[in-house]
Design a protein around this motif. Structure first.
Motif, PDB file in Angstrom:
ATOM      1  N   LEU A 168       0.832  -1.204   0.000  1.00 39.54           N
ATOM      2  CA  LEU A 168       0.000   0.000   0.000  1.00 39.54           C
ATOM      3  C   LEU A 168       0.867   1.255   0.000  1.00 39.54           C
ATOM      4  CD1 LEU A 168      -2.850  -0.992   2.472  1.00 39.54           C
ATOM      5  CD2 LEU A 168      -3.027  -0.675   0.005  1.00 39.54           C
TER       6      LEU A 168
ATOM      7  N   THR B 103     -10.626   1.251   6.947  1.00 39.02           N
ATOM      8  CA  THR B 103      -9.702   2.372   6.819  1.00 39.02           C
ATOM      9  C   THR B 103      -8.573   2.035   5.849  1.00 39.02           C
ATOM     10  OG1 THR B 103     -10.226   2.986   9.063  1.00 39.02           O
ATOM     11  CG2 THR B 103      -8.285   3.982   8.114  1.00 39.02           C
ATOM     12  N   CYS B 104      -8.058   0.803   5.921  1.00 42.20           N
ATOM     13  CA  CYS B 104      -6.985   0.403   5.004  1.00 42.20           C
ATOM     14  C   CYS B 104      -7.484   0.410   3.567  1.00 42.20           C
ATOM     15  CB  CYS B 104      -6.453  -0.983   5.359  1.00 42.20           C
ATOM     16  SG  CYS B 104      -5.382  -0.941   6.789  1.00 42.20           S
TER      17      CYS B 104
ATOM     18  N   GLN C 243     -14.803  -6.424  15.179  1.00 37.83           N
ATOM     19  CA  GLN C 243     -13.730  -5.666  15.835  1.00 37.83           C
ATOM     20  C   GLN C 243     -12.708  -5.183  14.810  1.00 37.83           C
ATOM     21  OE1 GLN C 243     -12.511  -8.564  18.685  1.00 37.83           O
ATOM     22  NE2 GLN C 243     -14.055  -7.937  20.175  1.00 37.83           N
ATOM     23  N   ALA C 244     -12.446  -6.019  13.807  1.00 34.54           N
ATOM     24  CA  ALA C 244     -11.404  -5.665  12.833  1.00 34.54           C
ATOM     25  C   ALA C 244     -11.926  -4.765  11.722  1.00 34.54           C
ATOM     26  CB  ALA C 244     -10.806  -6.936  12.243  1.00 34.54           C
TER      27      ALA C 244
ATOM     28  N   LEU D 142      -7.612   3.916   2.524  1.00 34.55           N
ATOM     29  CA  LEU D 142      -6.276   4.456   2.304  1.00 34.55           C
ATOM     30  C   LEU D 142      -5.688   3.939   1.000  1.00 34.55           C
ATOM     31  CD1 LEU D 142      -4.646   4.389   5.820  1.00 34.55           C
ATOM     32  CD2 LEU D 142      -4.911   6.346   4.338  1.00 34.55           C
ATOM     33  N   ALA D 143      -6.095   2.735   0.622  1.00 35.98           N
ATOM     34  CA  ALA D 143      -5.574   2.170  -0.612  1.00 35.98           C
ATOM     35  C   ALA D 143      -6.149   2.889  -1.824  1.00 35.98           C
ATOM     36  CB  ALA D 143      -5.903   0.685  -0.676  1.00 35.98           C
TER      37      ALA D 143
ATOM     38  N   ALA E 282      -8.436   6.336  12.859  1.00 38.00           N
ATOM     39  CA  ALA E 282      -8.938   5.688  11.646  1.00 38.00           C
ATOM     40  C   ALA E 282     -10.173   6.427  11.137  1.00 38.00           C
ATOM     41  CB  ALA E 282      -9.270   4.228  11.922  1.00 38.00           C
TER      42      ALA E 282
ATOM     43  N   SER F 164      -0.269   4.982   0.628  1.00 35.78           N
ATOM     44  CA  SER F 164      -0.915   5.055   1.948  1.00 35.78           C
ATOM     45  C   SER F 164       0.162   5.071   3.019  1.00 35.78           C
ATOM     46  CB  SER F 164      -1.814   3.849   2.192  1.00 35.78           C
ATOM     47  OG  SER F 164      -2.269   3.329   0.992  1.00 35.78           O
TER      48      SER F 164
ATOM     49  N   TYR G 141     -10.724  -1.101  11.104  1.00 38.25           N
ATOM     50  CA  TYR G 141      -9.346  -1.022  10.615  1.00 38.25           C
ATOM     51  C   TYR G 141      -9.261  -1.458   9.158  1.00 38.25           C
ATOM     52  CZ  TYR G 141      -8.807  -0.899  15.641  1.00 38.25           C
ATOM     53  OH  TYR G 141      -8.923  -0.582  16.957  1.00 38.25           O
ATOM     54  N   ILE G 142     -10.019  -2.528   8.828  1.00 36.33           N
ATOM     55  CA  ILE G 142      -9.980  -3.004   7.442  1.00 36.33           C
ATOM     56  C   ILE G 142     -10.544  -1.936   6.509  1.00 36.33           C
ATOM     57  CG2 ILE G 142     -10.882  -4.750   5.849  1.00 36.33           C
ATOM     58  CD1 ILE G 142     -10.903  -6.719   8.219  1.00 36.33           C
TER      59      ILE G 142
END
Lengths: 367, 323
Positions: A137, B298-299, B291-292, B302-303, B245, A143, B295-296
């Protein structure tokens, strides 16, 4: 001329200033101890005795040191390439999966020295795999790696809890952990090494992964300062634009640097999983990945510095456990405070003392 | 009707769970818009939670607790500013350091002062921010659909909750409609230009981190003496990072920050609700997925797969005045 551009001899830049920063961190830690009504000197005495006073204490100290060398190297390799890998914690956690799978698959059939290479490879590959997505990424989509590695720490923690609770748990047991590895899946203790110095290891889990860690220190040194790739990494770390202009492939360098970083973090699991617990447990990393940040900053990202800094944190972790036993008002969390202060003074405030040191140095140089 | 009741209760806990995220994400918004990365949100929140719980216990006043929380949180901000603005240190390293100091110091001091393993004594009555029943909530309860929503989601929260939602338009107004906000955003994009205009970049950035500390004081206080009645060891439990996040997910804009926080709060509420329950057709969904998920997501964002999240240009870069 401002003080920032004055060159200082290496022994001041790499010896004196880090030492002064460390002393400042310890001074503030002492203040905290004094503030809660205990004697800092008394506490220091218990800390040293508890970490270096007996054979098993030294064994525990070196056990912690081993973990911190791996994670310290992990942070350092990424740092040389200008990447801040906060994800060593998560990479070590997932690396534990690789180490455990190797042990679970082979421990019935072969002795430990046959399992060991597979465990090393498993830990490194799983750790590297967990670093791959953030690396990709960063390299391809821009990122920020700090953010993505933080996110991956949490995703990794959720994944591992899921696997341990739903997949690896021993039927009929409550604790979310794998079965205990047989001797063929464990890494033996280094009691013979301690015996050479006339010390008894006792119950301390000091094991063969310490030697693996030292080998890795040497290999990292070779990589960073003696290979073309290491040179490219350092160029990228110092000036990305210069590196790209000189033809260093940005994406490839970032990804490989992060894979190596993740692999080293994953290998921390050898010490905790195969060496100490002989099973994969929830939260087995216990913050070692974050200690790696402090170790790498203090050790100036050099393997020798990292060994020394890891030893210091090993002393703090083991001594801190003993200290909280001797002085119940000081809990083990005091180590976390010290760790934070070391990162603050050796990392974020590393240039604070420089102007003053330069002025004093110039006085002496003139006179 | 039963499903509707479940929905109402999930929405109610969504609101409660998103408030600390909202204050913290707004704190990050001010800091990062001014070009100062703030990984230390988590630590500030935790330190504020501890300070507010101690002060509320000692004085018996929730408002004095809030004041103490804000004061300590601003103190942490100033250390962050001293390291990253004055000494031009690495902002991320500084944030990481402060997180460790907060997580350790709260337990060390808590144990030394109260001897309950890092917990602080329970506070009650005036020492807590208790739920406020809005006028007509009980009368409305029997009205279908709107009644339960009004009574259980909109009413029955504590004052900090309403302040959090008021803080959103306020943050927008300050950042986008005042001179202070314009300058703050400018030091995050192009500090050189701000400096040329004769405005101190250093002082601007300090004011931004102070605002961030101020807002984290609210989120910490909310955790300790509104949502709970005492400080518990590491009670922020990664919420500072979820807020970070959310901030990125909202692309550093105030109103989307609120929706991102509500979304992540909703995921948290679902995770709590789903514990041990099974979904028709799919079977039991592991809680860990919920829970994850923040974060997933947000990634993925971001990608660049859901629009582009562009950070303030000068973020993370210490400003060096030309010599």
């Amino acid at each position: 001329m401002t003080t920032a551009s004055v060159p200082l001899p290496n022994w001041i830049s790499y010896g004196l200033i880090p030492l002064l920063n460390l002393l400042l961190a310890f001074f503030f830690s002492g203040l905290v101890v004094w503030w809660i009504g205990e004697s800092p000197f008394e506490a220091l005495k218990f800390l040293i005795q508890g970490s270096l006073g007996r054979g098993d204490a030294i064994g525990f100290t070196l056990f912690y040191t081993t973990s911190f060398i791996f994670t310290g190297l992990s942070v350092a390799v990424a740092f040389h390439a200008g990447l801040f890998n906060i994800g060593s914690e998560g990479q070590a956690y997932v690396g534990g999966l690789g180490a455990a799978l190797a042990a679970l698959a082979l421990d019935h059939y072969v002795p430990w020295y046959v399992t060991m290479p597979f465990a090393i490879a498993g830990a490194a590959i799983f750790g590297a795999a967990w670093a791959f997505i953030p690396a990709w990424l960063q390299a391809k989509r821009g990122s920020h790696i700090v953010i993505t590695t933080i996110m991956f720490n949490f995703i990794g923690a959720a994944l591992m809890v899921y696997l341990l609770v739903n997949v690896f748990i021993v039927p009929g047991k409550m604790a979310p952990e794998t079965r205990t590895f047989l001797e063929g899946g464990q890494l033996p203790k280094l009691d013979w090494l301690m015996a050479l110095f006339g010390l008894k290891l006792g119950p301390a889990p000091f094991n063969v992964s310490f030697l693996i860690a030292l080998v890795m220190c040497y290999l990292v040194w070779l990589l960073i300062w003696r290979t073309k790739f290491g040179y490219e990494m350092r160029t990228l770390g110092i000036s990305p634009s210069a590196a790209i202009y000189a033809g260093v492939p940005y994406a490839r360098t970032v990804i490989i640097a992060m894979l190596i970083s993740g692999g080293l973090a994953g290998m921390m699991a050898l010490n905790a999983v195969n060496g100490a617990a002989a099973r994969l447990q929830v939260e087995f990393v216990a913050g070692a990945g974050f200690v790696g940040i402090a170790v790498s900053l203090m050790g100036r990202s050099h393997p020798v510095g990292i060994i020394l800094a890891a030893l210091l944190f090993g002393i703090l972790y083991q001594g801190g456990a003993d200290l909280s036993f001797e002085m119940p008002t000081i809990t083990r969390d005091m180590i976390v405070v010290i760790q934070g202060l070391v990162i603050l003074f050796a990392g974020a405030l590393e240039y604070m003392l420089r102007p003053a040191v330069v002025r004093i140095y110039q006085q002496f140089a003139k006179g | 009707m039963e499903n509707f009741d479940i929905l109402v209760s999930i929405l109610g806990s969504t609101v409660r769970l998103s408030i600390p995220l909202l204050f913290t994400a707004l704190a990050g918004l001010f800091s990062e818009r001014a070009g100062i990365f703030d990984i230390g949100l988590e630590g500030k929140m935790l330190a504020a939670a501890f300070a507010s719980a101690v002060a509320a216990y000692l004085t018996g006043s929730a408002w004095l607790g809030l004041l103490a929380g804000i004061a300590i949180s601003i103190l942490f901000s100033l250390v962050h500013g001293f390291a990253s603005i004055t000494n031009r240190g690495n902002q991320i390293v500084s944030g990481v350091a402060l997180n460790f100091v907060a997580i350790g110091l709260t337990v060390v001091l808590g144990q030394a002062w109260f001897g309950q393993g890092g917990r602080t004594p329970q506070v009650s009555g005036e020492g807590r921010f208790s739920p406020i029943i809005l006028p007509g909530a009980d009368a409305m309860r029997d009205v279908p659909i709107i009644g339960p929503l009004y009574a259980n989601v909109i009413s029955g929260n504590n004052i900090l909750t309403y302040m959090a939602f008021l803080a959103v338009p306020l943050a927008w107004w300050v950042l986008f409609r005042t001179r202070f906000g314009l300058r703050l955003r400018a030091v995050g994009e192009n500090p050189g230009a701000v400096d040329t205009a004769g405005i101190s970049v250093t002082w601007m950035r300090y004011r931004a981190v102070i605002v961030a500390g101020f807002l984290c004081g609210f989120s910490g206080t909310y955790l300790a003496i509104a949502q709970s009645a005492a400080f518990i060891n590491n009670m922020s439990a990664g919420k500072g990072y979820i807020a970070l996040a959310a901030l990125i997910f909202a692309k550093w804009r105030p109103v989307p920050v609120m929706f991102a926080c509500l979304l992540f709060g909703f995921l948290d509420a679902i995770a709590n609700f789903m514990q041990g329950k099974s979904v028709p057709l799919i079977g039991e969904v592991p809680v860990q997925i919920f829970q994850a998920l923040p974060y997933i997501l947000t990634c993925v964002l971001l990608a660049g797969f859901i629009g582009v999240a562009r950070a303030p240009k000068a973020g993370g870069v210490p400003y060096v005045k030309e010599r």
